[in-house]
Design a protein around this motif. Structure first.
Motif, PDB file in Angstrom:
ATOM      1  N   GLY A   1       0.584  -1.466  -0.118  1.00  0.00           N
ATOM      2  CA  GLY A   1       0.060   0.502  -0.125  1.00  0.00           C
ATOM      3  C   GLY A   1       1.040   1.129   0.098  1.00  0.00           C
ATOM      4  N   CYS A   2       2.371   1.159   0.191  1.00  0.00           N
ATOM      5  CA  CYS A   2       2.768   1.979  -0.131  1.00  0.00           C
ATOM      6  C   CYS A   2       2.993   2.689  -1.079  1.00  0.00           C
ATOM      7  CB  CYS A   2       4.088   2.153  -0.106  1.00  0.00           C
ATOM      8  SG  CYS A   2       5.285   3.062   0.300  1.00  0.00           S
ATOM      9  N   PRO A   3       2.552   4.035  -1.254  1.00  0.00           N
ATOM     10  CA  PRO A   3       2.433   5.001  -2.861  1.00  0.00           C
ATOM     11  C   PRO A   3       3.781   4.588  -3.660  1.00  0.00           C
ATOM     12  CG  PRO A   3       1.610   6.835  -1.177  1.00  0.00           C
ATOM     13  CD  PRO A   3       2.098   5.677  -0.765  1.00  0.00           C
TER      14      PRO A   3
ATOM     15  N   GLY B   1      12.129   4.364   7.185  1.00  0.00           N
ATOM     16  CA  GLY B   1      10.933   3.976   5.646  1.00  0.00           C
ATOM     17  C   GLY B   1      10.989   3.254   4.474  1.00  0.00           C
ATOM     18  N   VAL B   2       9.967   3.374   4.053  1.00  0.00           N
ATOM     19  CA  VAL B   2      10.354   2.633   2.560  1.00  0.00           C
ATOM     20  C   VAL B   2       9.792   3.335   1.568  1.00  0.00           C
ATOM     21  CG1 VAL B   2       9.846   0.182   3.699  1.00  0.00           C
ATOM     22  CG2 VAL B   2       7.990   0.871   3.079  1.00  0.00           C
ATOM     23  N   PRO B   3      10.133   3.275   0.383  1.00  0.00           N
ATOM     24  CA  PRO B   3      11.385   1.696   0.384  1.00  0.00           C
ATOM     25  C   PRO B   3      12.550   2.032   0.725  1.00  0.00           C
ATOM     26  CG  PRO B   3      11.098   2.874  -1.913  1.00  0.00           C
ATOM     27  CD  PRO B   3       9.656   3.774  -0.540  1.00  0.00           C
TER      28      PRO B   3
ATOM     29  N   GLU C   1      27.033  -1.872  -1.609  1.00  0.00           N
ATOM     30  CA  GLU C   1      26.895  -1.581  -0.436  1.00  0.00           C
ATOM     31  C   GLU C   1      26.602  -0.469  -0.509  1.00  0.00           C
ATOM     32  OE1 GLU C   1      31.849  -2.115   1.065  1.00  0.00           O
ATOM     33  OE2 GLU C   1      31.726  -1.558  -0.797  1.00  0.00           O
ATOM     34  N   LYS C   2      25.928   0.056  -1.189  1.00  0.00           N
ATOM     35  CA  LYS C   2      25.228   1.109  -1.286  1.00  0.00           C
ATOM     36  C   LYS C   2      23.379   1.700  -0.946  1.00  0.00           C
ATOM     37  CE  LYS C   2      28.440   3.560  -4.638  1.00  0.00           C
ATOM     38  NZ  LYS C   2      28.218   4.722  -3.757  1.00  0.00           N
ATOM     39  N   TYR C   3      22.693   2.074  -0.489  1.00  0.00           N
ATOM     40  CA  TYR C   3      21.497   1.844  -0.130  1.00  0.00           C
ATOM     41  C   TYR C   3      20.482   2.885  -0.328  1.00  0.00           C
ATOM     42  CZ  TYR C   3      22.276   4.472   4.154  1.00  0.00           C
ATOM     43  OH  TYR C   3      23.205   5.633   5.136  1.00  0.00           O
ATOM     44  N   ILE C   4      18.991   3.277  -0.899  1.00  0.00           N
ATOM     45  CA  ILE C   4      18.640   4.394  -0.697  1.00  0.00           C
ATOM     46  C   ILE C   4      17.529   4.169   0.135  1.00  0.00           C
ATOM     47  CG2 ILE C   4      17.269   5.214  -2.504  1.00  0.00           C
ATOM     48  CD1 ILE C   4      20.218   3.054  -3.898  1.00  0.00           C
ATOM     49  N   VAL C   5      17.391   4.449   0.547  1.00  0.00           N
ATOM     50  CA  VAL C   5      15.521   5.291   1.345  1.00  0.00           C
ATOM     51  C   VAL C   5      14.818   6.272   1.112  1.00  0.00           C
ATOM     52  CG1 VAL C   5      14.486   5.717   3.652  1.00  0.00           C
ATOM     53  CG2 VAL C   5      17.017   5.076   3.507  1.00  0.00           C
ATOM     54  N   GLY C   6      13.864   5.495   0.486  1.00  0.00           N
ATOM     55  CA  GLY C   6      12.557   6.569   0.146  1.00  0.00           C
ATOM     56  C   GLY C   6      12.171   5.976  -1.961  1.00  0.00           C
ATOM     57  N   TRP C   7      11.621   7.213  -2.375  1.00  0.00           N
ATOM     58  CA  TRP C   7      11.595   7.504  -3.301  1.00  0.00           C
ATOM     59  C   TRP C   7      11.058   8.694  -4.540  1.00  0.00           C
ATOM     60  CZ3 TRP C   7      13.039   5.309  -8.511  1.00  0.00           C
ATOM     61  CH2 TRP C   7      12.042   5.381  -9.352  1.00  0.00           C
ATOM     62  N   MET C   8      11.433   9.050  -5.036  1.00  0.00           N
ATOM     63  CA  MET C   8      11.251  10.925  -5.126  1.00  0.00           C
ATOM     64  C   MET C   8      10.410  10.856  -6.630  1.00  0.00           C
ATOM     65  SD  MET C   8      12.626  14.483  -5.678  1.00  0.00           S
ATOM     66  CE  MET C   8      13.069  14.348  -3.803  1.00  0.00           C
ATOM     67  N   ASP C   9      11.513  10.036  -7.447  1.00  0.00           N
ATOM     68  CA  ASP C   9      10.759  10.176  -9.539  1.00  0.00           C
ATOM     69  C   ASP C   9      12.362   9.023 -10.232  1.00  0.00           C
ATOM     70  OD1 ASP C   9      13.092  12.054  -9.647  1.00  0.00           O
ATOM     71  OD2 ASP C   9      11.556  13.656  -9.225  1.00  0.00           O
TER      72      ASP C   9
ATOM     73  N   GLU D   1       8.496   3.126  -7.253  1.00  0.00           N
ATOM     74  CA  GLU D   1       9.853   2.000  -8.249  1.00  0.00           C
ATOM     75  C   GLU D   1       9.276   1.328  -8.334  1.00  0.00           C
ATOM     76  OE1 GLU D   1      14.028   1.002  -5.372  1.00  0.00           O
ATOM     77  OE2 GLU D   1      12.579   2.356  -4.244  1.00  0.00           O
ATOM     78  N   LYS D   2       8.389   0.116  -7.837  1.00  0.00           N
ATOM     79  CA  LYS D   2       8.793  -1.024  -8.652  1.00  0.00           C
ATOM     80  C   LYS D   2       8.560  -1.525 -10.384  1.00  0.00           C
ATOM     81  CE  LYS D   2       6.409  -3.431  -4.788  1.00  0.00           C
ATOM     82  NZ  LYS D   2       5.267  -4.054  -4.413  1.00  0.00           N
ATOM     83  N   PRO D   3       7.867  -0.217 -10.865  1.00  0.00           N
ATOM     84  CA  PRO D   3       7.934  -0.372 -12.183  1.00  0.00           C
ATOM     85  C   PRO D   3       9.432   0.304 -13.070  1.00  0.00           C
ATOM     86  CG  PRO D   3       6.044   1.033 -11.588  1.00  0.00           C
ATOM     87  CD  PRO D   3       6.629   0.668 -10.539  1.00  0.00           C
ATOM     88  N   PHE D   4       9.751   1.031 -12.147  1.00  0.00           N
ATOM     89  CA  PHE D   4      11.312   1.464 -12.165  1.00  0.00           C
ATOM     90  C   PHE D   4      12.179   0.198 -12.319  1.00  0.00           C
ATOM     91  CE2 PHE D   4      15.676   3.190 -11.212  1.00  0.00           C
ATOM     92  CZ  PHE D   4      15.987   3.368 -12.035  1.00  0.00           C
ATOM     93  N   LEU D   5      12.114  -0.004 -10.843  1.00  0.00           N
ATOM     94  CA  LEU D   5      13.165  -1.409 -11.131  1.00  0.00           C
ATOM     95  C   LEU D   5      13.080  -3.021 -12.202  1.00  0.00           C
ATOM     96  CD1 LEU D   5      12.930  -2.105  -7.126  1.00  0.00           C
ATOM     97  CD2 LEU D   5      14.772  -0.369  -7.979  1.00  0.00           C
ATOM     98  N   ALA D   6      11.735  -2.888 -12.380  1.00  0.00           N
ATOM     99  CA  ALA D   6      11.122  -3.557 -13.859  1.00  0.00           C
ATOM    100  C   ALA D   6      11.851  -3.069 -14.820  1.00  0.00           C
ATOM    101  CB  ALA D   6      10.011  -4.153 -14.037  1.00  0.00           C
ATOM    102  N   LYS D   7      12.503  -1.773 -15.012  1.00  0.00           N
ATOM    103  CA  LYS D   7      13.041  -0.855 -16.611  1.00  0.00           C
ATOM    104  C   LYS D   7      14.288  -1.539 -16.176  1.00  0.00           C
ATOM    105  CE  LYS D   7      10.612   2.474 -17.342  1.00  0.00           C
ATOM    106  NZ  LYS D   7      10.397   4.662 -17.021  1.00  0.00           N
ATOM    107  N   MET D   8      15.137  -1.307 -14.821  1.00  0.00           N
ATOM    108  CA  MET D   8      16.033  -1.538 -14.542  1.00  0.00           C
ATOM    109  C   MET D   8      16.547  -3.370 -14.593  1.00  0.00           C
ATOM    110  SD  MET D   8      17.755   1.456 -14.206  1.00  0.00           S
ATOM    111  CE  MET D   8      17.062   1.645 -15.533  1.00  0.00           C
ATOM    112  N   GLN D   9      15.627  -4.140 -14.540  1.00  0.00           N
ATOM    113  CA  GLN D   9      16.166  -5.872 -14.927  1.00  0.00           C
ATOM    114  C   GLN D   9      16.449  -5.501 -16.755  1.00  0.00           C
ATOM    115  OE1 GLN D   9      13.043  -7.305 -12.026  1.00  0.00           O
ATOM    116  NE2 GLN D   9      14.039  -8.849 -11.863  1.00  0.00           N
ATOM    117  N   GLU D  10      15.371  -4.535 -17.394  1.00  0.00           N
ATOM    118  CA  GLU D  10      15.903  -5.370 -18.970  1.00  0.00           C
ATOM    119  C   GLU D  10      17.111  -4.420 -19.411  1.00  0.00           C
ATOM    120  OE1 GLU D  10      12.222  -3.345 -20.526  1.00  0.00           O
ATOM    121  OE2 GLU D  10      10.517  -4.617 -19.414  1.00  0.00           O
ATOM    122  N   LYS D  11      16.659  -3.469 -18.655  1.00  0.00           N
ATOM    123  CA  LYS D  11      18.460  -2.670 -19.662  1.00  0.00           C
ATOM    124  C   LYS D  11      19.166  -3.224 -18.589  1.00  0.00           C
ATOM    125  CE  LYS D  11      19.989   1.920 -19.080  1.00  0.00           C
ATOM    126  NZ  LYS D  11      19.996   3.353 -19.076  1.00  0.00           N
ATOM    127  N   TYR D  12      19.429  -3.900 -18.133  1.00  0.00           N
ATOM    128  CA  TYR D  12      20.593  -4.915 -17.141  1.00  0.00           C
ATOM    129  C   TYR D  12      19.676  -6.147 -16.423  1.00  0.00           C
ATOM    130  CZ  TYR D  12      21.792   0.352 -16.139  1.00  0.00           C
ATOM    131  OH  TYR D  12      22.645   1.499 -16.720  1.00  0.00           O
TER     132      TYR D  12
END
Length: 137
Positions: free
Chosen positions: A42-44, A93-95, A101-109, A49-60
């Protein structure tokens, strides 16, 4: 030539075989990039971020996405906290996305957070960064 044929077969197998563990085993010969994605039902921001990660899977194609829903699953939440401790990160918080060794908290765009994620992917590809997740799992 034979290496290109094998690589082509592996890449095709990647799209045919949906199971993440099986794909990871197939890609062991290549440079696998594990992406650990902790999200909440339910996290907007997570849903963007989910569709962006799918794009990254296609690209890499060597990306193996490990996703963990943490709001309703205590084991996944505990795993996220363990990742945070290992990275000395405040996970508030999520995502929460971990690559190497890198991490990202949150999603902007895509322009901002997406660029950070792709930079972490490129770092893992180019520098062969240490995979924190492999040390935890």
């Amino acid at each position: 030539m034979m290496k290109k044929i094998i690589l082509s077969i592996l890449c095709l197998s990647f799209f045919i075989i949906p199971n993440t563990e099986i794909r990871a085993n197939i890609l062991k010969q290549e440079e696998i990039i594990n992406v650990y994605f902790f999200w909440g039902q339910g996290c907007p921001h997570c849903s963007k971020e989910k569709p962006f990660l799918a794009k990254m899977q296609e690209k890499y194609p060597t990306i193996v996405l490990h996703d963990y829903e943490v709001w309703t699953n205590k084991e996944n939440r505990d795993l996220m906290v363990e990742f945070g401790k290992k990275l000395k990160a405040t996970v508030n918080g999520v995502p929460f996305t971990v690559i190497g060794e890198k991490y990202i908290v949150g999603w902007m765009d895509e322009k901002n957070t997406g660029a950070q994620i792709e930079d972490a992917i490129k770092c893992s590809l180019n520098k062969k960064c240490r995979d924190i997740g492999e040390e935890i799992m």
